[in-house]
Scaffold this motif. Structure first.
Motif, short mmCIF file in Angstrom:
data_model
loop_
_atom_site.label_atom_id
_atom_site.label_comp_id
_atom_site.label_asym_id
_atom_site.label_seq_id
_atom_site.Cartn_x
_atom_site.Cartn_y
_atom_site.Cartn_z
N ARG A 1 -1.63 -1.46 -6.22
CA ARG A 1 -1.46 -1.34 -4.54
C ARG A 1 -2.57 -0.54 -4.11
N THR A 2 -2.87 -0.79 -3.00
CA THR A 2 -3.80 -0.25 -2.16
C THR A 2 -3.45 1.12 -1.65
N LEU A 3 -4.34 2.04 -1.68
CA LEU A 3 -4.37 3.41 -1.38
C LEU A 3 -4.70 3.73 -0.05
N GLN A 4 -4.26 4.33 0.79
CA GLN A 4 -4.45 4.72 2.21
C GLN A 4 -4.45 6.09 2.42
N LEU A 5 -5.19 6.70 3.08
CA LEU A 5 -5.28 8.14 3.55
C LEU A 5 -5.25 8.21 4.98
N ALA A 6 -4.66 9.40 5.43
CA ALA A 6 -4.52 9.68 6.96
C ALA A 6 -4.41 11.24 7.03
N LEU A 7 -5.36 11.50 8.13
CA LEU A 7 -5.12 13.12 8.52
C LEU A 7 -4.84 13.04 9.56
N PHE A 8 -3.64 13.60 10.25
CA PHE A 8 -3.16 13.55 11.38
C PHE A 8 -3.44 14.72 12.28
N VAL B 1 -5.11 18.53 -0.77
CA VAL B 1 -4.63 17.67 -1.74
C VAL B 1 -4.88 16.06 -1.18
N VAL B 2 -4.85 15.91 0.12
CA VAL B 2 -5.35 14.47 0.41
C VAL B 2 -6.81 14.18 -0.14
N LEU B 3 -7.59 15.23 0.28
CA LEU B 3 -9.11 14.97 -0.18
C LEU B 3 -9.19 14.78 -1.77
N GLU B 4 -8.40 15.60 -2.56
CA GLU B 4 -8.48 15.55 -3.79
C GLU B 4 -7.79 14.11 -4.40
N VAL B 5 -6.82 13.54 -3.74
CA VAL B 5 -6.49 12.20 -4.24
C VAL B 5 -7.59 11.22 -3.73
N ALA B 6 -8.39 11.48 -2.63
CA ALA B 6 -9.25 10.81 -2.26
C ALA B 6 -10.54 10.79 -3.40
N ARG B 7 -10.85 11.81 -3.93
CA ARG B 7 -11.60 11.98 -4.98
C ARG B 7 -11.33 11.29 -6.43
N LEU B 8 -9.98 11.56 -6.69
CA LEU B 8 -9.52 10.87 -8.18
C LEU B 8 -9.18 9.45 -7.95
N SER C 1 0.76 -1.38 0.04
CA SER C 1 -0.06 0.01 0.15
C SER C 1 1.02 1.20 0.08
N ILE C 2 0.25 2.54 -0.36
CA ILE C 2 0.77 3.72 -0.42
C ILE C 2 -0.28 4.38 0.51
N LEU C 3 0.40 5.28 1.48
CA LEU C 3 -0.28 6.30 2.27
C LEU C 3 0.07 7.68 1.97
N VAL C 4 -1.27 8.43 1.71
CA VAL C 4 -1.00 9.82 1.66
C VAL C 4 -1.54 10.48 2.58
N ALA C 5 -0.80 11.52 3.33
CA ALA C 5 -1.19 12.08 4.69
C ALA C 5 -0.73 13.57 4.62
N ALA C 6 -1.52 14.20 5.58
CA ALA C 6 -1.25 15.50 5.93
C ALA C 6 -1.86 15.74 7.57
N HIS C 7 -1.52 16.71 8.15
CA HIS C 7 -1.91 17.19 9.41
C HIS C 7 -2.97 18.22 9.39
N ARG D 1 11.09 17.25 12.09
CA ARG D 1 9.87 18.04 12.77
C ARG D 1 8.80 18.08 11.90
N SER D 2 8.23 17.04 11.11
CA SER D 2 6.95 16.87 10.46
C SER D 2 6.88 15.49 10.38
N ASP D 3 5.25 15.20 9.84
CA ASP D 3 4.83 13.77 10.06
C ASP D 3 5.44 12.60 9.27
N HIS D 4 6.40 13.04 8.45
CA HIS D 4 7.27 11.87 7.86
C HIS D 4 8.18 11.25 8.75
N ALA D 5 8.63 11.80 9.67
CA ALA D 5 9.83 11.60 10.68
C ALA D 5 9.49 10.25 11.51
N PRO D 6 8.19 10.04 11.98
CA PRO D 6 7.97 8.70 12.88
C PRO D 6 8.12 7.38 11.94
N PHE D 7 7.67 7.66 10.31
CA PHE D 7 7.84 6.70 9.57
C PHE D 7 9.32 6.26 9.22
#
Length: 342
Positions: free
Chosen positions: A159-166, A144-151, A119-125, A269-275
């Motif tokens: 691949r599976t598409l995952q969305l996360a809003l942090f 942009v996350v919501l636009e990816v969801a629409r498209l 899977s691929i995860l697309v995310a934003a806070h 210091r952004s949400d990519h770091a924990p990954f």
């Protein structure tokens, strides 16, 4: 987004380039600039995805305007979650809430046709600082996350598409940290795309800032590019954002970071770091925050201060790369090498 992330990042990347004799970042002179050879850079232009969908500026700016309020207190963030979950539901998704101490993430998934492809995860806070309504930081990334969801909601891909809003990024990456703490979220996760401020551009001489004493000539003094930051262990993921032939998109500046940013904590210091620290490849897309925009964490960060053509182009770059990643089965880890980048 942390104020000094880009200053320290550029210093380290430049230092590594001097030591290794390689150019570790690439900024095309135009959206259609030819890529450099693999012998001179770790970044190689990706092929244009086939049948890439086009983003809708109207849809995205509609979301930014709908989110034109402060999203800091619990009632404000709860109101935001209601808007985001309803928006995803209207697009055919079934979002779920993932509470953690102090906040709530939103997560949704559309299954791929090949379970083995991962899977691929697309995310934003979605939260803000208390002083700002955060059109750029980070309603732009959320839109942009919501636009990816629409498209891609009804578009079959291997691949599976995952969305996360942090939630709670601004107070210490709490949402993304809670997300990766759940091992189930990381199963078969091949790559993560995180957006944190992707809507501001400036075009006057000197409007793009760089740290003093940079030992190279900065690639540009205009803030018209989209920066994409990734760890050097997952260069194919970073490479997916290189442009190839599509006109009218912003230039892309790719920045490979060695050692998961261990030498420079401000790059985390952004949400990519924990990954990164969970062993999952992740890229951060940004307009460079306070090094470009005077509206960073200010009340003036409103929809009227965004650059609509740049924002639309940045979103299209994300969609192009997402298409390529979802439709590909290639490995996204860098092949082991006998040579060290430092």
């Amino acid at each position: 987004m942390g104020s000094w992330i880009w200053a320290v990042l550029l210093i380290l990347v430049t230092a590594i380039a001097v030591v290794s004799g390689r150019e570790l970042f690439q900024l095309p002179s135009s959206p259609v600039a030819e890529s450099k050879s693999e012998t001179s850079t770790n970044v190689v232009a990706a092929e244009q995805p086939i049948n890439t969908p086009d983003v809708s500026p109207e849809q995205m700016f509609g979301h930014v305007k709908a989110l034109n309020f402060r999203r800091y207190t619990e009632p404000e963030r709860d109101h935001t979650r209601t808007y985001l979950t309803k928006s995803l539901q209207k697009l055919g998704w079934t979002p779920g809430l993932q509470p953690f101490e102090g906040g709530v993430n939103i997560f949704a998934q559309r299954q791929g046709t090949d379970p083995a492809a991962g899977s691929i995860l697309v995310a934003a806070h979605y939260d803000t600082v208390p002083t700002s309504a955060g059109a750029d930081d980070n309603a732009s990334g959320v839109a942009v996350v919501l636009e990816v969801a629409r498209l891609f909601g009804s578009r079959p891909t291997p691949r599976t598409l995952q969305l996360a809003l942090f939630d709670q990024e601004e107070v210490g990456l709490h949402g993304s940290r809670a997300f990766v703490a759940n091992a189930a979220h990381l199963e078969n996760l091949r790559g993560v795309i995180v957006m944190d401020m992707v809507g501001f551009a400036c075009y006057t001489v000197g409007c793009q800032k760089y740290p003093a004493g940079l030992p190279i000539t900065p690639p540009t003094d205009r803030g018209d590019f989209l920066a994409v930051v990734g760890d050097m262990e997952h260069l194919p993921l970073l490479n997916a954002f290189q442009q190839s032939g599509q006109e009218n998109l912003p230039p892309v500046l790719t920045l490979p970071v060695p050692l998961k940013g261990m030498l420079i904590p401000d790059t985390l210091r952004s949400d990519h770091a924990p990954f990164w620290y969970s062993g999952v490849g992740a890229v951060l897309l940004t307009d460079t925050a306070n090094l470009r925009t005077p509206h960073y964490h200010q009340p003036s960060d409103t929809p009227s201060t965004l650059d609509q053509p740049f924002f639309t182009g940045a979103a299209q770059i994300v969609v192009n790369a997402t298409t390529r990643l979802l439709e590909s089965s290639e490995r996204l880890e860098t092949e082991p090498s006998t040579s060290s980048p430092i």
